[in-house]
Scaffold this motif. Structure first.
Motif, PDB file in Angstrom:
ATOM      1  N   LEU A  86       0.774  -1.162   0.049  1.00  0.00           N
ATOM      2  CA  LEU A  86       0.090   0.010  -0.082  1.00  0.00           C
ATOM      3  C   LEU A  86       0.848   1.191   0.007  1.00  0.00           C
ATOM      4  N   GLN A  87       1.679   1.221   0.708  1.00  0.00           N
ATOM      5  CA  GLN A  87       2.843   2.553   1.045  1.00  0.00           C
ATOM      6  C   GLN A  87       3.333   2.638  -0.683  1.00  0.00           C
ATOM      7  N   HIS A  88       3.702   1.358  -1.119  1.00  0.00           N
ATOM      8  CA  HIS A  88       4.452   1.704  -2.442  1.00  0.00           C
ATOM      9  C   HIS A  88       3.693   2.133  -3.308  1.00  0.00           C
ATOM     10  N   GLU A  89       2.341   1.651  -3.500  1.00  0.00           N
ATOM     11  CA  GLU A  89       1.330   2.147  -4.433  1.00  0.00           C
ATOM     12  C   GLU A  89       1.049   3.940  -3.931  1.00  0.00           C
ATOM     13  N   GLN A  90       1.083   4.214  -2.680  1.00  0.00           N
ATOM     14  CA  GLN A  90       0.927   5.666  -2.511  1.00  0.00           C
ATOM     15  C   GLN A  90       2.069   5.962  -3.177  1.00  0.00           C
ATOM     16  N   ALA A  91       3.340   5.890  -2.883  1.00  0.00           N
ATOM     17  CA  ALA A  91       4.489   6.561  -3.416  1.00  0.00           C
ATOM     18  C   ALA A  91       4.441   6.567  -4.912  1.00  0.00           C
ATOM     19  N   GLU A 107      13.623   3.150  -0.060  1.00  0.00           N
ATOM     20  CA  GLU A 107      14.005   4.273   0.598  1.00  0.00           C
ATOM     21  C   GLU A 107      13.046   5.320   0.137  1.00  0.00           C
ATOM     22  N   LEU A 108      13.001   5.444  -1.354  1.00  0.00           N
ATOM     23  CA  LEU A 108      12.175   6.399  -2.106  1.00  0.00           C
ATOM     24  C   LEU A 108      10.793   6.032  -1.578  1.00  0.00           C
ATOM     25  N   THR A 109      10.168   5.042  -1.535  1.00  0.00           N
ATOM     26  CA  THR A 109       8.821   4.760  -1.113  1.00  0.00           C
ATOM     27  C   THR A 109       8.509   5.360   0.347  1.00  0.00           C
ATOM     28  N   LYS A 113       1.933   6.794  -6.840  1.00  0.00           N
ATOM     29  CA  LYS A 113       1.016   7.969  -7.152  1.00  0.00           C
ATOM     30  C   LYS A 113       1.429   9.398  -6.910  1.00  0.00           C
ATOM     31  N   ARG A 114       1.961   9.457  -5.805  1.00  0.00           N
ATOM     32  CA  ARG A 114       2.753  10.749  -5.575  1.00  0.00           C
ATOM     33  C   ARG A 114       3.820  10.981  -6.693  1.00  0.00           C
ATOM     34  N   PHE A 115       4.525  10.039  -6.897  1.00  0.00           N
ATOM     35  CA  PHE A 115       5.816   9.990  -7.549  1.00  0.00           C
ATOM     36  C   PHE A 115       5.389  10.511  -9.190  1.00  0.00           C
ATOM     37  N   LEU A 116       4.189  10.053  -9.503  1.00  0.00           N
ATOM     38  CA  LEU A 116       3.540  10.244 -10.774  1.00  0.00           C
ATOM     39  C   LEU A 116       2.876  11.613 -10.759  1.00  0.00           C
ATOM     40  N   ASP A 117       2.233  12.037  -9.665  1.00  0.00           N
ATOM     41  CA  ASP A 117       1.415  13.185  -9.523  1.00  0.00           C
ATOM     42  C   ASP A 117       2.305  14.406  -9.790  1.00  0.00           C
ATOM     43  N   GLU A 118       3.567  14.016  -9.064  1.00  0.00           N
ATOM     44  CA  GLU A 118       4.541  15.201  -9.038  1.00  0.00           C
ATOM     45  C   GLU A 118       5.536  15.348 -10.532  1.00  0.00           C
ATOM     46  N   ARG A 119       5.017  14.408 -11.523  1.00  0.00           N
ATOM     47  CA  ARG A 119       5.881  14.547 -12.693  1.00  0.00           C
ATOM     48  C   ARG A 119       4.661  14.307 -13.778  1.00  0.00           C
ATOM     49  N   PRO A 120       4.119  15.345 -14.314  1.00  0.00           N
ATOM     50  CA  PRO A 120       3.372  15.392 -15.226  1.00  0.00           C
ATOM     51  C   PRO A 120       3.844  14.898 -16.689  1.00  0.00           C
ATOM     52  N   GLU A 178       5.236  -1.368 -15.990  1.00  0.00           N
ATOM     53  CA  GLU A 178       6.496  -1.747 -16.069  1.00  0.00           C
ATOM     54  C   GLU A 178       7.344  -0.354 -16.271  1.00  0.00           C
ATOM     55  N   ARG A 179       6.992   0.433 -17.023  1.00  0.00           N
ATOM     56  CA  ARG A 179       7.906   1.641 -17.128  1.00  0.00           C
ATOM     57  C   ARG A 179       7.716   2.648 -16.044  1.00  0.00           C
ATOM     58  N   LEU A 180       6.654   2.686 -15.477  1.00  0.00           N
ATOM     59  CA  LEU A 180       6.451   3.567 -14.186  1.00  0.00           C
ATOM     60  C   LEU A 180       7.272   3.092 -13.252  1.00  0.00           C
ATOM     61  N   HIS A 181       7.503   1.621 -13.049  1.00  0.00           N
ATOM     62  CA  HIS A 181       8.689   0.957 -11.908  1.00  0.00           C
ATOM     63  C   HIS A 181       9.998   1.413 -12.462  1.00  0.00           C
ATOM     64  N   GLU A 182       9.972   1.141 -13.713  1.00  0.00           N
ATOM     65  CA  GLU A 182      11.561   1.602 -14.116  1.00  0.00           C
ATOM     66  C   GLU A 182      12.086   3.007 -13.908  1.00  0.00           C
TER      67      GLU A 182
END
Length: 109
Positions: free
Chosen positions: A6-11, A66-68, A13-20, A47-51
């Motif tokens: 769950l934390q990883h999924e939240q991370a 750690e980034l998560t 989402k935030r990661f993607l939200d911060e990078r339009p 897969e591309r998102l995780h990369e």
């Protein structure tokens, strides 16, 4: 206590939200590339998102977990406490002395 799914999924989402720009790129991937890999478009996109996430962690000199933690912790102190806890668990699993482990990974004990 490693980062939960769950934390990883939240991370993510935030990661993607911060990078339009990354979101735009992921939303416009060539579906033939997914097909060539035998994946659905969604699998290929994930897969591309995780990369991208892993690459950002590496760019910052962090492990992906750690980034998560960094993206999901309520405070900097919370992040540091969780990070040290996970590193302690890793040191224990590896059978390493804590101070040796800290020295190896540049961690302030």
């Amino acid at each position: 206590m490693a980062a939960s799914e769950l934390q990883h999924e939240q991370a993510l989402k935030r990661f993607l939200d911060e990078r339009p720009e990354l979101r735009h790129e992921l939303d416009h991937l060539n579906p033939l590339l997914a097909q060539a890999k035998g994946e659905t478009a969604a699998q290929y996109r994930d897969e591309r998102l995780h990369e991208a996430f892993e690459a950002e962690a590496e760019r910052q000199g962090l492990f992906a977990w750690e980034l998560t933690l960094q993206l999901t912790a309520a405070t900097t102190q919370d992040y540091e406490a969780q990070r040290l806890e996970v590193h302690r668990e890793v040191a224990e699993m590896a059978g390493m002395d804590w101070l040796e482990y800290c020295d190896l990974y540049g961690i302030e004990p």
